[in-house]
Design an enzyme around this catalytic site. Structure first.
Site, PDB file in Angstrom:
ATOM      1  CB  CYS B 111      66.311  -5.140  81.578  1.00 58.28           C
ATOM      2  SG  CYS B 111      67.801  -4.924  80.601  1.00 58.28           S
ATOM      3  CG  HIS B 245      63.551  -7.146  78.091  1.00 58.47           C
ATOM      4  ND1 HIS B 245      63.186  -5.937  78.646  1.00 58.47           N
ATOM      5  CD2 HIS B 245      64.888  -7.078  77.896  1.00 58.47           C
ATOM      6  CE1 HIS B 245      64.258  -5.165  78.778  1.00 58.47           C
ATOM      7  NE2 HIS B 245      65.305  -5.830  78.333  1.00 58.47           N
ATOM      8  CD  GLU B 247      59.605  -5.924  78.792  1.00 55.49           C
ATOM      9  OE1 GLU B 247      59.782  -6.938  79.499  1.00 55.49           O
ATOM     10  OE2 GLU B 247      60.525  -5.100  78.556  1.00 55.49           O
TER      11      GLU B 247
END
Lengths: 777, 284
Positions: B111, B245, B247
């Site tokens: 990002c 994302h 994660e």
């Protein structure tokens, strides 16, 4: 009669406020000219006090008293009523409730969550972007100052309808402008500081035209051992002011919050709206939490309403100690600030900590690495006094108890007399059309356009999102779930709700219904209600009928919360929400937190699979007072939904245990728009799904009342056929009403019949389109 | 066939997770690595630059085998996303960074981290490792607003250090949350550079619909990125950036789509972190 303000011969701005020689009209003039908003009786009691000690107050002393005694800081009108109904609900999970900036409750053996809610109404009405952003900033500070990492934000918002087309009073901004500014303010601030905005609500009513409401809630999380109190550590500790510079913004914010808005608010009150700087805030959070982890601070409190003035006196008072402050040490943004302005400025992004002298350098170093200004501004002293010097000159010397003990009022009350007489309502001919129009109503339509602007996933703990379903075909969820620990499956569910229209028609039932609804929302995802927070937004309490409404709402909240044994963790009262068009609809906005034992055992709100059975839990009564249906067809009166808290308690438990046992495929609570809207929303979460429903058995009332009644304590639940008996027995055994409604189908139509007559036969895709476009953002 | 004497152990792999004010996805990014057994360390850029920090808190890039720049709004992103972070970094750390990349150490950006790598010139790096000025950009989304939503990604390259464990053409689900994720190449050079990216195998992820169609339009492609690009790597495959994302979907329970939240499965994002750790073990 002498001068009202006597200029002192010192090399900076200082006046003495001439209370001792003033007449009543002089006292009123002083209050108004100094902008403190104190009433004549309050001014007279001050006059008496200063006569007794034989001197006049300095301007800074006088301003400090004005801050502390404002409605916003002291709750002087509301405290007695709240004590009677809402405070003091004992529960095993309470660690610290109501007492401090935020409530602290047990999460598990080692961890606690922190919970706070606040309004930022008047600033947002004048400057929506900045007002809303600083509202978020303020509530985040309230949570951080307890030592907790913020993990979720929530924001109930209230505006006049977006298509408002009557004349807008001078000085008022159009609801579309306000909504867009407020939502952008929350988005830009929340996203930048990296806290997910996971829940909220937007409600539209004409009464918010000149006084929109912006409420913000924040949940934090911490180890129990990291709890820090909002009080000074001990005598000999020093006060360190951390964060942004102190400027002329936000002066008299609390006084502004405690007055009615008028057409001049725009020009007169802009200085009361602070400027938010999320990129200062983000490091301040890191610094405060890191310092607390290292155990190098002894107390912490955020600078919010009342600025330094409230924070220093309240920290000292809470510790039973005093403070000695060198005001010239405060790092200011403007050069020409008078001491009193420095003392009461509400500039954002500031925190006060106390620390032992030997740890000061470590704290300052930490601040330096993050490029955040920090200064030692004074000492904690044993005498219960606040002493201030400026340029070596003593300018302030008052007892802490006198400062923070504002007078409490028992103002006259006139209790409301709700109208619940039944209106004449003709049965509709075209139910399809009614449903189609209902799902497009501003208070029901999709909020996707707002929700997507908030990062609701940052921190990677959002297990259930605010929008649920097939990707790009999602529907509204009832509550969001956060998993705060990576090595535990225990979760926190959060939701918010209030129906101001109900509160307007019947304050007691309206407030009770709000608690019923947040509990339903939590149960829908598999969470047990654990704590509430309230933001009580009402009109001017000096009008007896307004205080009567407040009283009845508080009574409704108290009844349900006490029966459930669920405490109010914290709360906020915002009075004087009056605009040119009168008081706002009573708005006791509620945020609720629930505990999910295992986040792998939850339910979502959209229909899953053809062939599954649909049930409705709870009784559908002829309770259409304040319903979306009556509002749409223009019917007045009618019985407002009541709450049976005992039934609510056992129903919540039965729904949650059914979800935990894996018996529930989907679950959605019945609220605005009634059963028909609930079913439609459940169909929205997947393409090519529908339902075939028969409402004959659920009640004996007319079909439109069955479909659109907003009776409380109801859910629609989807169950797989093999679990039919197990599921039904859980409710039957506990004497909770449960009725089979029909089945899930795969033909993308919602079909509803009553007594063998088909009354609704609507294409889901068409309803969805109406629902998606209803808000026209 | 070279005989490998000893692989680096996972617990010896040190990852630097770099942050400045406004970086806000560092905790979950570090956690993804630590849950796989590696040793991430979250540090402030000033610790690498040696400014305002004590001796014991100073760090050097050469202490680590991997550099990761997480998501957020570094310095508020009031200028161009990632511009301030990259400017502070490039000035004082440019040479070291270039060496780090040229030695083959993996560098990743998620990002805002992707935006920073593009600002640094480390991506797409068509002609050299780190040109003086950026050669691509992540512009404002076509929808002109911040979008937080789940998307489907199609794996388009198995050579990249960060995605080597993900089977080719596999469809993954991940969240995006950004206002500026619209990957753009210089006008006039678009076609040529896009072709080059394709030929070099630099396109790692494309937005797709659930069936894998990579040309499904908005909101499947949430920002309007050219050729539906969601993530790219440098020609060598060790520098990688993506807008979604990973994660945030390390575990199945943070997925959103029906059927992906199953208990007992892992999240789609985990493979990104597993891939790079495996790459490091093989290379160093």
């Amino acid at each position: 009669m002498g001068e009202r303000f006597i200029k002192q011969n010192v090399p900076f701005h200082l006046t003495h406020v001439n209370l001792m020689d003033s007449t009543d009209s002089g006292l009123e003039a002083i209050s108004s000219e100094a902008g403190v908003g104190l009433s004549l009786p309050e001014m007279k009691s001050l006059q008496e006090y200063f006569k007794k000690i034989g001197r006049n107050p300095t301007d800074i002393e006088f301003q400090a008293i004005g801050q502390e005694w404002s409605e916003h800081c002291s709750y002087k009108s509301s405290k007695k009523i709240l004590k009677k109904f809402v405070f003091g609900i004992d529960a095993p999970q309470n660690i610290s409730v109501i007492k401090e900036d935020a409530g602290v409750l047990e999460f598990d053996n080692d961890h606690a969550y922190v919970f706070a809610m606040e309004s930022h109404n008047h600033p947002s009405a004048v400057e929506p972007y900045g007002g809303a952003a600083t509202g978020v900033g303020g509530i985040v500070r309230d949570v951080v100052c307890m030592g907790a990492q913020p993990i979720a934000l929530l924001d109930p918002l209230f505006f006049a309808p977006l298509d408002y087309n009557k004349t807008i009073p001078i000085g008022t901004k159009h609801p579309r402008f306000l909504l867009s500014g407020v939502v952008s303010g929350i988005r830009d601030y929340g996203n930048r500081i990296g806290i997910p905005t996971v829940s909220g609500m937007v409600y539209f009513d004409d009464s918010y035209l000149t006084n929109c409401l912006v409420n913000v809630g924040c949940i934090g999380f911490m180890k129990k051992s990291e709890l820090v109190h909002s009080r000074a550590g001990g005598a000999g500790d020093v006060f360190i002011l951390i964060g942004g510079a102190t400027g002329k913004d936000g002066i008299h914010g609390v006084t502004f919050a405690s007055a009615d808005l008028d057409e001049d608010s725009e020009t007169n009150s802009r200085s009361a709206v602070q400027v938010g700087q999320p990129i200062l805030k983000e490091p301040v959070i890191h610094i405060c939490l890191e310092a607390q982890k290292r155990k190098i601070i002894t107390g912490m409190k955020d600078l919010g309403g009342g600025g330094l003035s409230c924070v220093v006196s309240e920290m000292a008072e809470a510790a039973g100690l005093g403070a000695k402050v060198e005001l010239d040490k405060v790092h200011t943004r403007e050069a020409d600030m008078a001491p009193w302005e420095i003392w009461v400025s509400e500039s954002q992004e500031r925190m006060m900590v106390t620390a032992k002298p030997e740890n000061v350098q470590e704290i300052l170093d930490l601040c330096k690495m993050w490029d955040i200004p920090a200064n030692v501004i004074g000492d904690v002293i044993p005498e219960k006094k606040v002493l201030i010097t400026y340029n070596g000159e003593k300018i302030f010397d008052l007892g802490t108890e006198f400062l923070v003990q504002a007078p409490l009022y028992e103002r006259p009350i006139k209790l409301p007399e709700p109208n619940e007489s039944e209106p004449e309502v003709a049965e509709p001919k075209d139910y399809n059309l009614i449903l189609q129009n209902l799902v497009a109503r501003q208070n029901i339509a999709s909020r996707e356009g707002i929700i997507r602007g908030y990062d609701h996933e940052v921190r990677a703990g959002t297990v259930l999102k605010p929008l649920q379903g097939q990707i790009n075909a999602e529907t509204h969820g009832d509550a969001a779930i956060i998993k705060p620990l990576h090595d535990s499956f225990r979760g926190l569910a959060v939701t918010s709700d209030i129906n101001p229209r109900m509160c307007k028609q019947h304050p007691y039932k309206g407030a009770a219904s709000a608690l019923d609804e947040v509990c339903r929302n939590l149960a829908s995802v598999g969470a047990r209600p654990h704590s509430f927070s309230d933001c009580l937004n009402f009109g001017n309490p000096e009008k007896p009928e307004n205080l009567g409404i407040f009283h009845e709402c508080a009574r409704g909240l108290g009844y349900v919360a006490k029966a459930l044994g669920v405490p109010f963790a914290s709360g906020n009262v915002s009075l004087y929400n009056e605009g040119l068009t009168g008081s706002i609809a009573p708005t006791p906005a509620i945020v609720a937190v629930g505990i999910v034992e295992d986040i792998r055992k939850t339910a979502t709100s959209y229909l899953k699979k053809e062939g599954n059975i649909l049930y409705i839990i709870g009784e559908t009564k002829k309770e259409l007072g304040a319903s979306e249906y009556y509002a749409m067809i223009g019917a007045k009166g009618g019985v407002v939904p009541d709450v049976d808290a005992e039934l609510l308690k056992k129903s919540v438990e039965a729904v949650v245990t059914s979800i935990e046992a894996g018996l529930v495929e989907s679950c959605h609570d019945v609220s605005d728009g009634g059963l028909a809207v609930c079913l439609a929303e459940m169909c929205f979460g997947q393409e090519n799904i529908g339902a075939d429903i028969d409402v004959s058995g659920i009640s004996n009332i007319r079909p439109d009342f069955k479909l659109f009644s907003e009776s409380n304590t109801r859910w629609v639940i989807e169950v797989s056929p093999e679990n039919k008996e197990l599921f039904e027995n859980r409710f039957i055994d506990n004497r909770i009403p449960v009725y089979e409604l029909g089945t899930v189908t795969e033909d993308n139509t919602l079909k509803i019949s009553d007594s063998k007559t088909m009354i609704i036969d609507a294409k889901v895709s068409l309803l969805r389109k109406e629902w998606v476009n209803g808000l026209n953002l | 066939m070279g005989k490998r004497v000893e692989l680096m152990k996972t617990q010896d792999i040190r990852i630097v997770i770099l942050r400045i004010e406004g970086t806000n996805c560092e905790d979950e990014t570090a956690r993804a690595f630590s849950r796989l057994g590696a040793k991430p360390e979250i540090i402030h850029l000033k610790q690498l630059l040696g400014i305002d920090v004590s001796e014991k808190n100073k760090r050097s890039l050469s202490d680590y085998q991997c550099l990761m720049i997480p998501g957020g709004f570094s310095a508020g992103d009031y200028v161009r996303s990632g511009a301030i972070f990259s400017a502070r970094m490039k000035g004082a750390l440019g040479k070291e960074l270039k060496e780090f990349v040229e030695k083959g150490y993996p560098v990743g950006g998620i990002c805002n981290g992707f935006q920073i790598l593009v600002e640094l010139g480390l991506l797409p790096a068509l002609d050299e490792t780190m040109p003086d000025s950026p050669t691509a950009s992540l512009r404002q989304n076509d929808s002109a607003r911040f979008e937080c939503r789940h998307v489907y990604l199609k794996q388009e390259n198995t050579e990249c250090a960060w995605t080597k464990n993900i089977p080719n053409k596999k469809i993954l689900e991940m969240p995006v949350a950004h206002g500026e994720g619209n990957f753009t190449l210089p006008s006039g050079l678009k076609e040529e550079q896009l072709k080059k990216l394709e030929e070099n195998g630099q396109i790692v992820f494309r937005y797709s619909d659930v069936s894998g169609n990579t040309n499904a339009g908005y909101p499947w492609n949430p920002n309007g990125a050219i050729s539906n690009i969601a993530g790219i790597c440098n020609p060598k495959g060790n520098v990688f950036g993506m807008m979604p994302h990973p994660e945030r979907v390390f575990d199945s329970w943070t997925h959103s789509a029906p059927g992906r939240r199953n208990v007992g499965t892992t999240g789609d994002g985990r493979a990104v972190f597993e891939s790079v750790l495996e790459y490091i073990k093989e290379m160093f």
